[in-house]
Design a protein around this motif. Structure first.
Motif, PDB file in Angstrom:
ATOM      1  N   GLY A   1       0.874  -1.206  -0.143  1.00 43.53           N
ATOM      2  CA  GLY A   1      -0.166  -0.152   0.174  1.00 43.53           C
ATOM      3  C   GLY A   1       0.699   1.282   0.045  1.00 43.53           C
ATOM      4  O   GLY A   1       0.492   2.299   0.815  1.00 43.53           O
ATOM      5  N   PRO A   2       1.760   1.278  -0.878  1.00 43.39           N
ATOM      6  CA  PRO A   2       2.519   2.823  -1.059  1.00 43.39           C
ATOM      7  C   PRO A   2       1.557   3.957  -1.679  1.00 43.39           C
ATOM      8  O   PRO A   2       1.549   4.049  -3.007  1.00 43.39           O
ATOM      9  N   GLU A   3       0.753   4.465  -0.980  1.00 44.97           N
ATOM     10  CA  GLU A   3      -0.500   5.096  -1.474  1.00 44.97           C
ATOM     11  C   GLU A   3      -0.169   6.449  -1.764  1.00 44.97           C
ATOM     12  O   GLU A   3      -0.642   6.854  -3.115  1.00 44.97           O
ATOM     13  N   ASP A   4       0.808   7.163  -1.182  1.00 42.42           N
ATOM     14  CA  ASP A   4       1.151   8.485  -1.668  1.00 42.42           C
ATOM     15  C   ASP A   4       2.599   8.656  -1.687  1.00 42.42           C
ATOM     16  O   ASP A   4       3.091   8.089  -0.962  1.00 42.42           O
ATOM     17  N   ILE A   5       3.032   9.639  -2.844  1.00 45.89           N
ATOM     18  CA  ILE A   5       4.493   9.894  -2.813  1.00 45.89           C
ATOM     19  C   ILE A   5       4.753  11.165  -2.895  1.00 45.89           C
ATOM     20  O   ILE A   5       4.114  11.981  -3.899  1.00 45.89           O
ATOM     21  N   GLN A   6       5.698  11.643  -2.255  1.00 46.48           N
ATOM     22  CA  GLN A   6       6.000  13.353  -2.321  1.00 46.48           C
ATOM     23  C   GLN A   6       7.428  13.270  -2.704  1.00 46.48           C
ATOM     24  O   GLN A   6       8.408  12.568  -2.027  1.00 46.48           O
TER      25      GLN A   6
ATOM     26  N   GLY B   1       2.633   4.737  -7.276  1.00 50.11           N
ATOM     27  CA  GLY B   1       2.208   3.995  -6.041  1.00 50.11           C
ATOM     28  C   GLY B   1       0.644   3.389  -6.345  1.00 50.11           C
ATOM     29  O   GLY B   1       0.111   3.862  -7.160  1.00 50.11           O
ATOM     30  N   ASN B   2       0.287   2.589  -5.442  1.00 51.62           N
ATOM     31  CA  ASN B   2      -0.777   2.174  -5.413  1.00 51.62           C
ATOM     32  C   ASN B   2      -1.574   1.975  -3.981  1.00 51.62           C
ATOM     33  O   ASN B   2      -0.873   1.925  -3.000  1.00 51.62           O
ATOM     34  N   VAL B   3      -2.957   1.356  -4.158  1.00 53.47           N
ATOM     35  CA  VAL B   3      -3.452   1.459  -2.889  1.00 53.47           C
ATOM     36  C   VAL B   3      -3.010   0.443  -1.850  1.00 53.47           C
ATOM     37  O   VAL B   3      -3.157   0.251  -0.760  1.00 53.47           O
ATOM     38  N   PHE B   4      -2.986  -1.074  -2.506  1.00 55.25           N
ATOM     39  CA  PHE B   4      -2.873  -2.276  -1.657  1.00 55.25           C
ATOM     40  C   PHE B   4      -1.509  -3.047  -2.056  1.00 55.25           C
ATOM     41  O   PHE B   4      -1.102  -3.606  -0.928  1.00 55.25           O
ATOM     42  N   ASP B   5      -0.846  -2.931  -3.056  1.00 57.11           N
ATOM     43  CA  ASP B   5       0.221  -4.167  -3.458  1.00 57.11           C
ATOM     44  C   ASP B   5       1.563  -3.515  -3.040  1.00 57.11           C
ATOM     45  O   ASP B   5       1.713  -2.249  -2.943  1.00 57.11           O
ATOM     46  N   PRO B   6       2.359  -4.447  -2.764  1.00 60.80           N
ATOM     47  CA  PRO B   6       3.932  -4.186  -2.206  1.00 60.80           C
ATOM     48  C   PRO B   6       4.625  -3.737  -3.453  1.00 60.80           C
ATOM     49  O   PRO B   6       5.756  -4.477  -3.896  1.00 60.80           O
ATOM     50  N   LYS B   7       4.401  -2.774  -4.185  1.00 61.38           N
ATOM     51  CA  LYS B   7       5.112  -2.316  -5.217  1.00 61.38           C
ATOM     52  C   LYS B   7       5.065  -0.771  -5.331  1.00 61.38           C
ATOM     53  O   LYS B   7       4.076  -0.150  -5.490  1.00 61.38           O
ATOM     54  N   ILE B   8       6.347  -0.220  -6.461  1.00 58.98           N
ATOM     55  CA  ILE B   8       6.111   1.103  -6.833  1.00 58.98           C
ATOM     56  C   ILE B   8       6.799   0.882  -8.259  1.00 58.98           C
ATOM     57  O   ILE B   8       7.581  -0.051  -8.497  1.00 58.98           O
ATOM     58  N   LEU B   9       5.978   1.171  -9.320  1.00 59.03           N
ATOM     59  CA  LEU B   9       6.494   1.520 -10.852  1.00 59.03           C
ATOM     60  C   LEU B   9       7.266   2.673 -10.947  1.00 59.03           C
ATOM     61  O   LEU B   9       7.020   3.806 -10.328  1.00 59.03           O
TER      62      LEU B   9
END
Length: 364
Positions: free
Chosen positions: A52-57, A345-353
């Motif tokens: 869940g890496p939901e937000d990135i700054q 980033g995304n709401v649930f999964d353990p990855k960032i593209l």
């Protein structure tokens, strides 16, 4: 047929008709009928992350990305011990060495971060603001000092009854900020009813360092929020309203005045303001698929990145620069630009593209 039975059948037919219309409206807004005929591809690599890496700054001057993450599926399953965190990625390192490093402060102990915002003062000091949904209940905005290496020290907790259902935050001063409430009610049942009815009861609140007040209202699932480089404009997305709102901001009072509105036709999420002033907005073309993906990771949810190029005085152009059916990444919630790259980033999964940004804007 008796008159009483006739009236009962009429009432039942009216109720069924109303429910059908409301259901159709919601499904249309949630993208249930949306057909994705062709993907918009990008050259991407994957960085493992906590779920869940939901937000990135991104702190572009220091070359440091801050990532807000927590395991939403575990929290939804009722696990009380879930604690999220803030992580950094050193973007000055070779791209092949990019990895997440924990910088979370020990306070607050009950920490489940959502939207985040980085504030850089005129003196170069930095603070990170984070929406927090503690397991114990309620909602807060947590403020942290940021050290030169990105490590966080807790400074202040802001709690207020107007933080009904905060989703994202944007800092405009060392202790001042705007936050979106994605719902105007509390509790999952009432919020689900609000969504089904497409109620326009979410809002934007402003905290001036001492008190909080509503500065924009009548939104349908207010979600991402950000500020222009000059501090004179606030950008906010409506996930169920499928649109971007632009407000003129009074820096002295914090008041917002609507100045532009752009329908984007997708369930828009977090907003990143790039160095050239363009906006990157992650979006969910099929919100119904996002709901299914939340309960079952085997069910993909399409991911989209929209770039908006605003024109002086209003207008501009907007279009898709990335669109995937969910195999590469499901439920994209943020796309943060760094040079010619973007971190998704995304709401649930353990990855960032990490993807190359397309120079071409395509209609969706």
């Amino acid at each position: 047929m008796s008159p009483a039975m006739r009236w009962i059948l009429i009432i039942v037919a009216v109720i069924v008709g109303i429910i059908s219309v409301l259901g159709w409206r919601f499904l249309a807004a949630a993208g249930y009928f949306t057909a994705i005929k062709q993907e918009v591809v990008a050259q991407c690599t994957t960085i493992p992350s906590p779920p869940g890496p939901e937000d990135i700054q991104i702190d572009r001057k220091r070359g440091l990305a801050f990532v807000s993450a927590y395991d939403r599926r575990a929290a939804m399953a009722g696990h009380k011990g879930v604690r999220g965190g803030i992580y950094t990625i050193d973007l000055t390192a070779p791209e092949g060495q990019w990895a997440l490093h924990p910088v979370t402060a020990s306070e607050p102990a009950d920490f489940r971060p959502h939207g985040i915002s980085l504030y850089v003062g005129a003196d170069g000091s930095r603070r990170l603001f984070a929406v927090n949904h503690p397991a114990a209940g309620g909602h807060t905005i947590e403020i942290f000092d940021v050290a030169a290496d990105g490590m966080l020290t807790h400074v202040k907790t802001v709690a207020d009854p107007l933080l009904v259902s905060p989703n994202d935050v944007v800092a405009v001063g060392p202790e001042t900020f705007y936050a979106t409430n994605d719902h105007g009610s509390t509790g999952p049942t009432r919020q689900m009813i609000d969504d089904l009815l497409l109620k326009r009861n979410s809002d934007i609140v402003y905290f001036d360092g001492k008190s909080m007040r509503v500065v924009a209202s009548r939104l349908s699932f207010a979600n991402g929020i950000n500020v222009s480089a000059d501090g004179k404009s606030i950008y906010a997305t409506e996930m169920l309203g499928l649109a971007l709102h632009v407000y003129k901001r009074d820096p002295m009072t914090g008041d917002l005045v609507p100045s532009d509105y752009t329908p984007l036709g997708s369930g828009v999420d977090n907003i990143d303001v790039q160095e050239d002033g363009s906006l990157l907005i992650a979006a969910h073309p099929k919100l119904t698929s996002l709901i299914s993906h939340g309960s079952d990771p085997r069910k993909p949810s399409p991911s989209q990145v929209i770039r908006v190029e605003l024109a002086p005085g209003g207008g501009g152009r907007a279009g898709t620069i990335y669109l995937n059916l969910g195999q590469d990444i499901s439920g994209a919630s943020v796309a943060a630009g760094y040079g010619d790259l973007m971190l998704i980033g995304n709401v649930f999964d353990p990855k960032i593209l990490v993807c190359k940004q397309s120079k071409e804007i395509k209609a969706f």
